[in-house]
Design an enzyme around this catalytic site. Structure first.
Site, PDB file in Angstrom:
ATOM      1  N   GLY A 130      28.090  26.516  38.050  1.00 33.03           N
ATOM      2  CA  GLY A 130      27.018  27.193  38.748  1.00 33.03           C
ATOM      3  C   GLY A 130      26.343  26.433  39.862  1.00 33.03           C
ATOM      4  N   CYS A 167      42.625  46.725  58.258  1.00 30.38           N
ATOM      5  CA  CYS A 167      42.131  48.036  58.686  1.00 30.38           C
ATOM      6  C   CYS A 167      40.921  48.486  57.892  1.00 30.38           C
ATOM      7  CB  CYS A 167      43.262  49.043  58.588  1.00 30.38           C
ATOM      8  SG  CYS A 167      44.644  48.528  59.610  1.00 30.38           S
ATOM      9  N   GLU A 168      39.856  47.722  57.981  1.00 31.29           N
ATOM     10  CA  GLU A 168      38.588  48.078  57.344  1.00 31.29           C
ATOM     11  C   GLU A 168      37.468  47.490  58.188  1.00 31.29           C
ATOM     12  OE1 GLU A 168      37.766  48.190  53.398  1.00 31.29           O
ATOM     13  OE2 GLU A 168      39.842  48.210  52.699  1.00 31.29           O
ATOM     14  N   GLU A 171      31.147  22.592  33.631  1.00 30.06           N
ATOM     15  CA  GLU A 171      32.311  23.319  34.151  1.00 30.06           C
ATOM     16  C   GLU A 171      32.124  23.624  35.640  1.00 30.06           C
ATOM     17  OE1 GLU A 171      32.273  26.902  31.835  1.00 30.06           O
ATOM     18  OE2 GLU A 171      32.760  25.898  29.968  1.00 30.06           O
ATOM     19  N   PRO A 172      31.974  22.621  36.480  1.00 31.38           N
ATOM     20  CA  PRO A 172      31.732  22.898  37.897  1.00 31.38           C
ATOM     21  C   PRO A 172      33.014  23.321  38.607  1.00 31.38           C
ATOM     22  CG  PRO A 172      31.950  20.544  37.566  1.00 31.38           C
ATOM     23  CD  PRO A 172      32.057  21.183  36.206  1.00 31.38           C
ATOM     24  N   GLY A 173      32.881  24.299  39.469  1.00 29.56           N
ATOM     25  CA  GLY A 173      33.992  24.706  40.316  1.00 29.56           C
ATOM     26  C   GLY A 173      33.600  24.510  41.762  1.00 29.56           C
TER      27      GLY A 173
HETATM   28  N1  LLP Z   1      32.193  28.459  33.882  1.00 28.23           N
HETATM   29  C1  LLP Z   1      32.205  29.793  33.729  1.00 28.23           C
HETATM   30  C2  LLP Z   1      32.185  30.346  32.372  1.00 28.23           C
HETATM   31  C3  LLP Z   1      32.230  30.643  34.844  1.00 28.23           C
HETATM   32  O1  LLP Z   1      32.218  31.954  34.686  1.00 28.23           O
HETATM   33  C4  LLP Z   1      32.252  30.072  36.142  1.00 28.23           C
HETATM   34  C5  LLP Z   1      32.306  30.921  37.336  1.00 28.23           C
HETATM   35  C6  LLP Z   1      32.260  28.671  36.260  1.00 28.23           C
HETATM   36  C7  LLP Z   1      32.216  27.896  35.110  1.00 28.23           C
HETATM   37  C8  LLP Z   1      32.288  27.976  37.579  1.00 28.23           C
HETATM   38  O2  LLP Z   1      31.175  28.278  38.330  1.00 28.23           O
HETATM   39  P1  LLP Z   1      30.851  27.491  39.690  1.00 28.23           P
HETATM   40  O3  LLP Z   1      30.558  26.066  39.339  1.00 28.23           O
HETATM   41  O4  LLP Z   1      32.040  27.598  40.573  1.00 28.23           O
HETATM   42  O5  LLP Z   1      29.685  28.225  40.233  1.00 28.23           O
HETATM   43  N2  LLP Z   1      33.831  34.523  43.236  1.00 28.23           N
HETATM   44  C9  LLP Z   1      32.442  34.155  43.283  1.00 28.23           C
HETATM   45  C10 LLP Z   1      32.086  33.172  42.182  1.00 28.23           C
HETATM   46  C11 LLP Z   1      32.419  33.653  40.797  1.00 28.23           C
HETATM   47  C12 LLP Z   1      32.076  32.646  39.700  1.00 28.23           C
HETATM   48  C13 LLP Z   1      32.589  33.083  38.408  1.00 28.23           C
HETATM   49  N3  LLP Z   1      32.377  32.189  37.313  1.00 28.23           N
HETATM   50  C14 LLP Z   1      32.119  33.622  44.671  1.00 28.23           C
HETATM   51  O6  LLP Z   1      32.998  33.603  45.532  1.00 28.23           O
HETATM   52  O7  LLP Z   1      30.977  33.261  44.950  1.00 28.23           O
END
Ligand code: LLP
Length: 399
Positions: free
Chosen positions: A225, A328-329, A259-261
């Site tokens: 998050g 095409c949108e 769980e950082p993405g």
């Molecule tokens: N853990 C869980 C259970 C999650 O559902 C998520 C993201 C993460 C970790 C990683 O979150 P982060 O650190 O990346 O914020 N497609 C959207 C974001 C969807 C996130 C979904 N879950 C966008 O492009 O903003």
């Protein structure tokens, strides 16, 4: 920027470019912020599942947070040790759960009572003990885009506190299950971490109640998050974030799992596309590029802002430009009304902060093959995924 022209000349446009050194730096920063606190960082593979990046995360000692059988498969293919994997997600199929148990992943984070039943059945069938955590819906307002908010009480994610208690007790009583933790994930692109702290407090209450009953857990998983400054400005205070969560986990005697993405990969990715045409329409100057919502859907889907630069156009007159794709949108745009040097056909457009939820959310809409991905490290670059082909577009199809 010079490198962009070189890569574009070699691989064609559009493409994604990732800065591996920057990903490493961000991992190091987060890890330093956690200091000696017992912790595990599980990279949220959904943000960018390129094998090379998952491998990089593995090499840096990270684990993986996965949400599907496909992500399990990719994480294992990248060499991620199964014990470092946590399996999250609201809709895990039985076959995905079985595959995760067969691989012996570190934890399955369950989100529905019915899911725990299936994990138990499959564990019994395999003659193993399944490590499970329960995902708490902390019922907090995440304060982010509605589509990526997950921690409010009415979301489809997680279990209410009373249900977490019930499911962990049930798991503790079942010899096929070993309850190991509580997880939560409040939402994504959080620029204010307060809702995460509030969620952690709620998880701690549930944890303490279970501990008082003699149920010993290990992991407090605070999800992902962490937001990034798409519009410029400072990064979030990751030190304060880590310190506060680590202290709370410490009070419980828990290992903190994160769980950082996005935080790790968003700033390290650039989407590069080329201007095909520039045209004046009433009230607008439109630059039509060869990459669009099929490659990077975030602006179209969330009205997301990504920084944009025109490569090699610094000295030019500036003006308002709509940077759009070929699809095409009308919703196919990368940026609207952006103040930029006036674009010309052939210009390269660099869309910044595109390393997270970019290529993974791409589609072949309008029968446009998926674009290539390039990884730069230590001043060198290499193609880590070739662009898709027309053959790929019809693979498995019968006319
Ligand atoms: N853990 C869980 C259970 C999650 O559902 C998520 C993201 C993460 C970790 C990683 O979150 P982060 O650190 O990346 O914020 N497609 C959207 C974001 C969807 C996130 C979904 N879950 C966008 O492009 O903003």
């Amino acid at each position: 920027m010079e490198q962009l022209a070189e890569i574009a000349g070699s691989v064609g446009t559009p493409f994604y470019l990732y800065d591996g050194d920057l990903v490493r730096e961000r991992i190091a920063r987060l890890r330093a912020a956690l200091g000696d606190a017992p912790h595990r960082i599980c990279y949220a593979v959904k943000a960018n599942d390129a094998l090379a990046l998952v491998r990089l995360a593995r090499d840096e000692g990270l684990g993986a947070d996965i949400v599907s059988g496909g992500e399990l498969w990719k994480a294992l293919a990248a060499g991620m040790p199964a014990e470092r994997i946590v399996f999250s997600g609201a809709g895990k199929r039985r076959d995905e759960i079985r595959a995760a148990l067969e691989a012996d992943v570190g934890s399955i984070n369950v989100e529905s009572p019915g899911e725990l039943d299936i994990v138990a059945e499959e564990a019994r069938a395999l003659g193993i003990v399944a490590r499970v955590a329960a995902r708490l819906n902390p019922d907090v307002e995440p304060g982010t885009h509605a589509y990526v908010a997950t921690g409010h009480g009415t979301s489809k994610f997680g279990l209410a506190a009373s249900q977490v208690l019930a499911e962990i007790r049930r798991a503790a009583a079942d010899p096929a299950l070993a309850p190991i933790g509580i997880s939560f994930h409040v939402g994504s692109q959080l620029l204010d971490p307060e809702p995460v702290f509030a969620a952690a407090e709620r998880a701690a209450e549930v944890w303490r109640e279970l501990a008082a009953e003699g149920v010993e857990l290990r992991d407090l998983d605070a999800g992902g998050g962490l937001g990034v400054p798409y519009r410029g400005g400072d990064d979030l205070d990751v030190e304060a974030y880590a310190r506060r969560l680590a202290r709370l986990a410490g009070e419980l005697g828990a290992t903190l799992v994160l769980e950082p993405g996005r935080y790790l990969v968003a700033p390290a990715g650039t989407f590069v596309t080329r201007v095909l045409y520039v045209k004046e329409v009433p009230g607008r100057r439109v630059a039509i590029c060869d990459g669009g919502m099929n490659d990077l859907v975030r602006p179209a889907l969330y009205d997301a802002f990504h920084p944009i630069a025109l490569v090699g156009a610094e000295g030019r007159e500036r003006g308002q430009v709509d940077v759009v794709g070929p699809v095409c949108e009308t919703g196919d745009f990368l940026a609207l009304g952006r103040e930029l040097p006036l674009p010309e056909p052939g210009d390269l457009v660099a869309v910044g902060y595109a390393g997270a939820y970019g290529r993974v959310m791409a589609s072949t809409y309008n029968a446009r093959p998926l674009c290539a991905e390039v990884l730069a490290e230590g001043g060198r670059w290499r193609v880590i995924r070739e662009a898709g082909t027309y053959e790929d577009l019809v693979r498995g199809e019968s006319p």
